[in-house]
Enzyme design. Structure first.
Site, PDB file in Angstrom:
ATOM      1  N   ASP A  20       9.748  -6.050   8.075  1.00  0.00           N
ATOM      2  CA  ASP A  20       8.605  -5.011   8.313  1.00  0.00           C
ATOM      3  C   ASP A  20       9.154  -4.675   9.955  1.00  0.00           C
ATOM      4  OD1 ASP A  20       7.717  -4.774   5.899  1.00  0.00           O
ATOM      5  OD2 ASP A  20       5.747  -5.368   6.501  1.00  0.00           O
ATOM      6  N   LYS A  32       9.970   1.928   0.127  1.00  0.00           N
ATOM      7  CA  LYS A  32       8.922   2.066   1.094  1.00  0.00           C
ATOM      8  C   LYS A  32       8.541   3.450   1.415  1.00  0.00           C
ATOM      9  CE  LYS A  32       7.680  -0.287   5.650  1.00  0.00           C
ATOM     10  NZ  LYS A  32       8.340  -1.051   6.613  1.00  0.00           N
ATOM     11  N   ARG A  83       5.614 -13.282   1.131  1.00  0.00           N
ATOM     12  CA  ARG A  83       5.280 -13.600   2.425  1.00  0.00           C
ATOM     13  C   ARG A  83       4.193 -14.742   2.666  1.00  0.00           C
ATOM     14  NH1 ARG A  83       5.323  -7.855   3.870  1.00  0.00           N
ATOM     15  NH2 ARG A  83       6.245  -6.722   2.125  1.00  0.00           N
ATOM     16  N   GLY A 137       0.718  -1.158  -0.090  1.00  0.00           N
ATOM     17  CA  GLY A 137      -0.078  -0.071  -0.002  1.00  0.00           C
ATOM     18  C   GLY A 137       0.827   1.272  -0.164  1.00  0.00           C
ATOM     19  N   GLY A 154      -0.069   6.132   1.827  1.00  0.00           N
ATOM     20  CA  GLY A 154       1.109   5.601   0.802  1.00  0.00           C
ATOM     21  C   GLY A 154       2.577   6.112   1.303  1.00  0.00           C
ATOM     22  N   ASP A 168       1.406 -11.360   7.078  1.00  0.00           N
ATOM     23  CA  ASP A 168       1.903 -10.479   5.815  1.00  0.00           C
ATOM     24  C   ASP A 168       3.253 -10.215   6.161  1.00  0.00           C
ATOM     25  OD1 ASP A 168      -0.151  -9.086   7.745  1.00  0.00           O
ATOM     26  OD2 ASP A 168       0.733  -7.340   6.867  1.00  0.00           O
TER      27      ASP A 168
END
Ligand code: AMP
Ligand code: MG
Length: 483
Positions: free
Chosen positions: A258, A109, A179, A88, A122, A248
């Protein structure tokens, strides 16, 4: 600046992703360039530290050969299934190969909205982006499989969170971005052809030997289970709490990915939680093996159609595979903590020794990292702490009796313990202080922190201040995902 892209993910069918370029930003500025990482990837840092490099890291220019895309995936977030998440606020620019022949994704990112943004803007802001940079570098130096940051830029644009923040983009390097949630995405749609395509892709890219296995998809599941068993054991060994182990955020490659509200534990307690969004302690320190297993059940369930035509047989196969996780994790855990305790041989009471020390740490409210490090010095005869009572002092004779049954010399043991017990971890109060200063424009504390974290096993004078647990007023109670 030329990058030799070879974009295998972009060769997958259209519904695996959305093709789009990053959204340009108004005023990019390079904040961090990871020279060591660039060199290890075979990239010339001086070519990256240019206006063109900056334009690429900011998403203002798509480099030649890149085929930018946002990956589709689903995921279980805190146990609840969300059939569509996806990148996203991220873009996979493409893949490059390092001089050893290992393929890496180059991924931005915070690079703007995508069809997967749902309500989000975003974007990312500088604090969490630098946090991901710091923790990734610390994990790498600690020998933990991890994604890493190649660059950080600020965008010159504000990002609106609980306050107005400076926008930033992270350039992330990973062995891959598939993932558990990527498999769940296609499983939820009962798109078995796509599932098979994805599994074949992962095998070809990460586990090519498995293509020759009798049951390649079962072998793949088994490989992922093995990598996670190993990864989680290593996390526990350094007191790491991921904080958002949603499916995820669990990589098929076995890399830590992440970094949001993750944290390193100071005082040992198995139920430690820092994340502000983890209200029930689902992702607490000692829960991480169970959660990894839970996530792997989701993966196994997604793979069912590939495991056997007969659903019941597929279920049996999946169950048998998932049932190997805990014993494999326990093996890996024993190996990690045996080394930490200086146990050179494998003996029947190893698990008991480890549990005994941890229980003593909890009873004494002792610092996890420093206690293990000090135990090595006790083994070497250089350390006299714990001579004045407490649970650790009461435990020591047991441990000494165990060591007496081994043949290793105290010096050998101490050397091994110094390689198993870091002197320095990214302590939350230090990380926060350094990030706050950097966001305010002072990069000195952050650079000093990064230098020390690059050699976590050493104990030089410049390391000493970073080994101190927080003073009561410095204790970080909560960490935030900062999305
Ligand atoms: P995370 O918690 O960062 O792993 O993100 C979970 C999901 O939310 C992913 O699909 C992200 O791409 C998405 N997401 C997180 N933050 C944003 C944002 N600011 N804008 C759009 N999507 C986001
Ligand atoms: Mg995520």
């Amino acid at each position: 600046m030329t990058l030799a892209f070879d974009n295998t993910y972009a060769r997958l069918p259209d519904h695996f992703y959305a093709r789009l370029a990053p959204v340009p930003v108004a005023g990019p500025r390079l904040v961090k360039l990871n020279t060591a990482l660039a060199l290890s990837l075979g990239l010339d840092p001086t070519a990256l530290d240019t206006p063109e490099g900056l334009a690429v890291f900011a998403g203002n220019q798509v480099p030649a050969g890149a085929e930018p895309l946002a990956m589709a995936y689903a995921g279980h977030q805190f146990g609840h299934f969300v059939p569509q998440l996806g990148d996203g606020r991220a873009i996979l620019l493409g893949e490059i190969t390092d001089p050893q022949g290992t393929r890496f994704d180059i991924h931005l990112k915070g690079s703007g909205r995508t069809p997967f943004s749902r309500g989000g803007d975003g974007r990312a802001w500088l604090g969490p982006v630098l946090r991901e940079y710091v923790i990734g570098e610390a994990m790498h130096a600690l020998g933990i499989p991890t994604t890493r940051a190649l660059a950080v830029v600020t965008t010159g644009e504000p990002v609106y969170r609980e306050a107005t923040r400076p926008g930033a983009v992270l350039t992330r390097i990973a062995r891959g971005h598939v993932r558990v949630g990527t498999f769940e995405y296609f499983a939820a749609r009962e798109d078995h052809a796509a599932l098979r395509r994805l599994a074949d892709y992962v095998i070809a890219r990460h586990d090519p030997a498995l293509a020759e296995a009798e049951q390649p998809y079962l072998a793949l599941l088994d490989a992922v289970i093995g990598r996670q068993a190993d990864l989680i054991a290593r996390w526990l060994g350094i007191g790491f709490i991921h904080g958002v182990m949603n499916t995820d955020n669990m990589s098929i490659t076995g890399e830590t990915i992440d970094y949001g509200p993750c944290a390193f534990m100071d005082t040992y307690h198995p139920e430690t939680v820092y994340s502000s969004i983890d209200r029930h302690g689902r992702y607490a320190y000692a829960n991480q093996p169970r959660i990894a297993q839970w996530n792997l059940v989701s993966l196994a369930q997604s793979l069912l159609p590939l495991l056997d035509e007969d659903p019941e047989r597929a279920l049996d196969i999946a169950q048998t595979a998932v049932d190997t996780f805990m014993p494999r994790f326990e093996q890996a855990y024993l190996a990690v903590f045996r080394a930490k305790l200086g146990l050179m041989d494998e003996q029947a009471d190893d698990a008991e020794q480890i549990a005994g020390f941890l229980a003593a740490l909890a009873a004494d409210n002792a610092d996890f990292t420093n206690s293990f490090r000090a135990l090595g010095e006790v083994a070497a005869g250089n350390e006299t702490r714990w001579s004045d009572g407490g649970a650790i002092a009461a435990w020591l004779p047991d441990w000494r009796a165990r060591l007496a049954r081994e043949t290793a010399s105290p010096a050998e043991r101490a050397a091994r313990m110094r390689r198993a017990n870091p002197a320095v971890i990214p302590r939350n109060h230090r990380v926060e202080a350094a990030l706050n200063a950097a966001v305010d424009g002072d990069h000195v504390p952050l650079d000093a922190l990064l230098r020390v974290l690059a050699s976590p096993w050493e104990m030089r004078p410049e390391h000493a201040p970073y080994t101190q647990p927080p003073q009561p007023h410095e204790v970080v109670q909560q960490t935030f995902c900062g999305t």
